[in-house]
Scaffold this active site. Structure first.
Site, short mmCIF file in Angstrom:
data_model
loop_
_atom_site.label_atom_id
_atom_site.label_comp_id
_atom_site.label_asym_id
_atom_site.label_seq_id
_atom_site.Cartn_x
_atom_site.Cartn_y
_atom_site.Cartn_z
N THR A 139 0.86 -1.18 0.00
CA THR A 139 0.00 0.00 0.00
C THR A 139 0.89 1.22 0.00
O THR A 139 2.00 1.20 0.52
CB THR A 139 -0.90 0.05 1.24
OG1 THR A 139 -0.05 0.21 2.39
CG2 THR A 139 -1.69 -1.22 1.39
N LYS A 154 -12.55 18.82 11.81
CA LYS A 154 -13.37 18.97 13.02
C LYS A 154 -13.46 20.45 13.34
O LYS A 154 -12.46 21.08 13.70
CB LYS A 154 -12.77 18.17 14.17
CG LYS A 154 -13.84 17.63 15.09
CD LYS A 154 -13.43 16.34 15.76
CE LYS A 154 -14.65 15.69 16.43
NZ LYS A 154 -14.29 14.49 17.18
N TRP A 188 -18.13 17.46 12.81
CA TRP A 188 -17.42 17.03 11.63
C TRP A 188 -17.93 17.71 10.37
O TRP A 188 -19.14 17.84 10.17
CB TRP A 188 -17.58 15.51 11.45
CG TRP A 188 -16.68 14.71 12.32
CD1 TRP A 188 -15.77 15.19 13.21
CD2 TRP A 188 -16.60 13.29 12.40
NE1 TRP A 188 -15.13 14.16 13.85
CE2 TRP A 188 -15.62 12.97 13.37
CE3 TRP A 188 -17.25 12.26 11.75
CZ2 TRP A 188 -15.28 11.66 13.70
CZ3 TRP A 188 -16.92 10.95 12.08
CH2 TRP A 188 -15.94 10.66 13.04
N GLU A 234 -6.00 -3.63 0.84
CA GLU A 234 -6.17 -4.62 1.91
C GLU A 234 -7.43 -5.45 1.76
O GLU A 234 -7.62 -6.44 2.48
CB GLU A 234 -6.22 -3.91 3.28
CG GLU A 234 -4.92 -3.31 3.74
CD GLU A 234 -4.71 -1.88 3.23
OE1 GLU A 234 -5.32 -1.53 2.19
OE2 GLU A 234 -3.95 -1.15 3.88
#
Lengths: 542, 542
Positions: free
Chosen positions: A186, A437, A442, A332
């Site tokens: 990755t 944030k 959020w 993954e």
């Protein structure tokens, strides 16, 4: 009580045998530099894979040693996909877009012994080869000059010479399905790349999931245009799925620009394609400015890697009769984990809302949402948490690196934050590390980006969180304006108004000629944040 | 090198969790005696399966003990399919069409402890119950009188009372995927029935194969009419495939006659259906004599169990817009092994020739042809041999009975004789034991039967080999004439002439009111041969 069923292992050799025998006449069609298309049947792929396996044995590859590829999408790469794992070795797909330092790190970390390299990528390999201590053989495709690669103790050989003369059948060993078939690293933006090793079993099961009618729905009548590079997350499973179903593979080689892709689609008439949104955005621009191309053979365009803007999906469907289907996954997860196929009974705006989501988990993949306190939150379409995932083709560790932080009680922490609705449709709102944030609440950078990308004058939009004295963080919108267009921050702010909560509207804007991307083509927000911190971005404050 | 993938087991519990959560609103729709349809969602099936599992635990079912069902196709049977294997017990589906002696034999052989029985089948169970020594609990569906079943030491309880009050969630245990999930006994015509035990793994993989776009292509938008009984070969995998894909299940209960089936299709509009050819033959007759029904919702009708006459497929397609797709398999193969989906590019008579075949092996299943001398023969469309099969959902032994004769070096000997063409399409010509050998050459009884069944005056045709002084064996055609029709042996012989080799043409003919069938609806040729040997058939010799 034991069952009476045969304990037949799920292996790439079984996929290859099925493809080469049952679908002997299916084809791999590879685009050539002169625009022509080279064709090989699956029967031929089977024979040449056997030859490649014999050649690798002959040059000393034993057991589960690693054979790397540094290649684009073409028939030789398909043969490597078939031969290397099926003979018991492990295929390690190297990403040519990595930095030389990263290439050296992962090739040595994986302990690669042989590299099969595209002639066009030979200079890249030559530059790092002296640092790849364990590589003893380099196999080069295409009729290029091998001299620049040669050095003491290294065998350098052309691909056709390498496999030529070897037997066209191979007694594929009976492997344990849990053994490694292929490796992929990755491209995390922090620390060294992490490797995952797909098993024969996970590869097989993932291919079955891709062939499912509610997956990518691959049949023997399909032709799959695999634009997603074969060095990227198992090519989304398209190669093995094609062998399993008997679908043709249409391979664009290194020609990933809109113009050759559109030409390839017009001439080869693929029915399925897979690529990241930026590719389709380029294709759309090209089609819009060069009318007259017919790409309607495409029944299903799988699109993922980052969120797909709704306007892109609508434009393809309405103007060109092509359905872009959003899929979600990561290296993954093999990668197919979810796919956005709304029920047929859902119509109109609700249909598009589901199309804009990352989709439902495919059978085999389980999802859950975990909040900051480690508690599971409901799938009610409102509650937000980190997506965790579990299943037989999901990674449970990294190679030589436990990294317990990435796992939670047998589940993979994806680093993606989002919500899941009652029907199990997932909507990602952010990468955990990119979450903004503001005043304790959020703000979804992804939602702002998707909306801004829908403005006719915007080519690309990235939103990052930047420090703010009063609100802790506020969004900064980084915009690439479309060629020949002009637009002001207030116009863009007005465009967003009413579409999101008022306090989400960015005050800070920045116009750039392009957004930096990672080696897999995602916006490099980490770099943007660093540039902002260094004062390298010219911010307009409304 | 071990892979980094999670070792998540493939279990029925995973299928159930996926169905009940991701496809919570999909439905099981069961036909009621009054013609209405009872509906339960997959979420409800999930809750009631949990209750059933708790109830079975509470009545003493532990470990991998066997829980039998003697039931038609309905929601309770789906719940048993889900609960029993998922809790770690083993589901044993009993076939109500077996003789009492066979029922007693297999229930005791399997060591069944609990029987869940349809109220309508309670009398059948009551008759054999005294001989089922280990059964301690009988659970009865429907509001029937339980008294006839009651005896000392036996708990007899209604299904809803049994599960009522129990928790609607169950912590399904983490099972080894190789452990047994369900058992089914084959109805061989010689000797005692033989049992196979499907594993969780084989069940899961088979469901994925059924969901494949080139398999039965099951999606969340489908509704599957499962006519094939759930006691027969895992219901062809339709139940688990539906849970996996989120397809509705339309369940005909015990109403398997053409009239209620056609009504059910018209009202519930299923898109996929599965049943043996005789059912479709009845349905066709009913539709032809009762015009005005619309069964065009059916996109794919899977048909197998015995060879499907071409005229039946053509009639459905041409008159009713319904595509019958032939599939091949057996109890030992879970059962899906091959399916006849010709490539789209193949048209006209060649298309129909492939449609009339048993199809190509689905990915996961490998086939080979072995001649009388044990040698593999080529897949050239001409060479004939016994079909042998291998794969992760193929049985490798029988319960408590090795029967080495049925296996050959890791392959299952199917007892089917046929040929395989270059494209891997299989055509069965006979059961090995029904092969007619005349003058040293083979005559295919199946081909003669399929041709004769295409004659407008013939309802059913069976061809058996009978001793012949000169030729060793000759074919005897046993014919059931359609109601109100009349036809002579010479007319039938003329009808065959030119369609097969001259020496295949039967001289011996016999007209009967019906052909005896086995418990799974196949022609009972063994019985016919015995009747012939006993002089019980009136043979006309041309």
């Amino acid at each position: 009580m034991q069952s009476t069923m045969m304990n037949v292992q799920l292996t790439t050799a079984a996929i290859l045998r099925h493809g080469a025998r049952v679908h002997a006449t299916a084809r791999v069609r590879t685009l050539q530099p002169d625009g022509s298309v080279r064709t090989g049947t699956f029967a031929e792929v089977g024979r040449r894979s056997a030859q490649l396996a014999h050649a690798l044995r002959a040059c000393g590859v034993v057991g589960d040693e690693r054979v790397a590829t540094l290649m684009w999408n073409n028939q030789e790469h398909v043969e490597a996909y078939c031969a290397v794992p099926s003979m018991g070795a492990v295929l390690h797909t190297l990403n040519p877009r990595l930095t030389p330092e990263q290439l050296v790190y992962i090739a040595n970390h994986a302990d690669d012994r042989v590299v099969i390299v595209d002639g066009t990528l030979a200079p890249l390999l030559a530059a790092v080869l002296p640092q790849l201590a364990e590589v003893h053989t380099v196999v080069v495709t295409g009729g290029v000059d091998l001299a620049p690669l040669e050095r003491d103790g290294l065998t350098v050989v052309g691909y056709d010479d390498f496999i030529g003369g070897h037997l066209e059948t191979f007694e594929w060993p009976e492997l344990d399905e849990l053994s490694a078939a292929a490796m992929c690293y990755t491209s995390g933006t922090t620390g060294n790349p992490k490797g995952v090793a797909y098993s024969h079993r996970s590869t097989y099961l993932h291919s079955m999931a891709a062939c499912a009618a509610d997956g990518l729905s691959v049949t023997g009548d399909d032709a799959i245009l695999a634009i997603v590079p074969m060095f990227h997350a198992n090519a989304w499973g398209l190669v093995y799925a094609a062998l399993m179903a008997g679908a043709d593979l249409v391979m664009p080689e290194r020609f990933l620009q809109a113009e050759p892709l559109v030409r390839l689609i017009s001439s080869e008439r693929p029915t399925i394609a897979g690529a990241v949104p930026t590719i389709w955005s380029d294709v759309l621009n090209h089609l819009d400015s060069n009318p007259g191309h017919d790409i309607s053979s495409l029944g299903l365009v799988a699109c993922g890697g980052s969120a797909v803007p709704l306007h892109l999906m609508k434009a393809f469907q309405e103007k060109y009769g092509v359905q872009i289907v959003q899929a979600w996954g990561m290296t993954e997860t093999s990668p197919l984990a979810a796919i956005a196929r709304p029920p047929a009974a859902v119509e109109g705006e609700e249909h598009w809302a589901l199309r804009a989501s990352q989709g439902r988990p495919v059978a085999g993949v389980e999802l859950r949402l975990i909040d900051d306190d480690g508690n599971e939150v409901p799938h009610d379409g409102k509650s937000v948490g980190e997506i965790q995932v579990r299943g037989p083709w999901i990674t449970g560790s990294y190679i030589g690196d436990e990294d317990a932080e990435k796992f939670d009680d047998g589940w993979l922490r994806t680093g993606d934050v989002g919500r899941i609705d009652e029907r199990s449709f997932v909507t990602l709102t952010d990468r955990a590390k990119d979450v903004i944030k503001s005043g304790g609440e959020w703000i979804s950078s992804v939602e702002l980006e998707l909306l801004l990308a829908g403005h006719p004058d915007v080519l690309e939009a990235t939103v990052i969180g930047v420090p703010d004295e009063k609100w802790q963080e506020r969004p900064l919108a980084v915009i690439v304006v479309r060629d020949g267009s002009e637009v002001t921050p207030s116009q863009l702010r007005d465009f967003l108004e009413g579409k999101v909560a008022k306090w989400w509207l960015p005050e800070r804007w920045c116009f750039v000629p392009d957004v930096p991307k990672t080696s897999v083509g995602k916006f490099d927000k980490k770099l943007l944040r660093a540039r902002h911190a260094d004062g390298d971005l010219a911010v307009i404050d409304l």
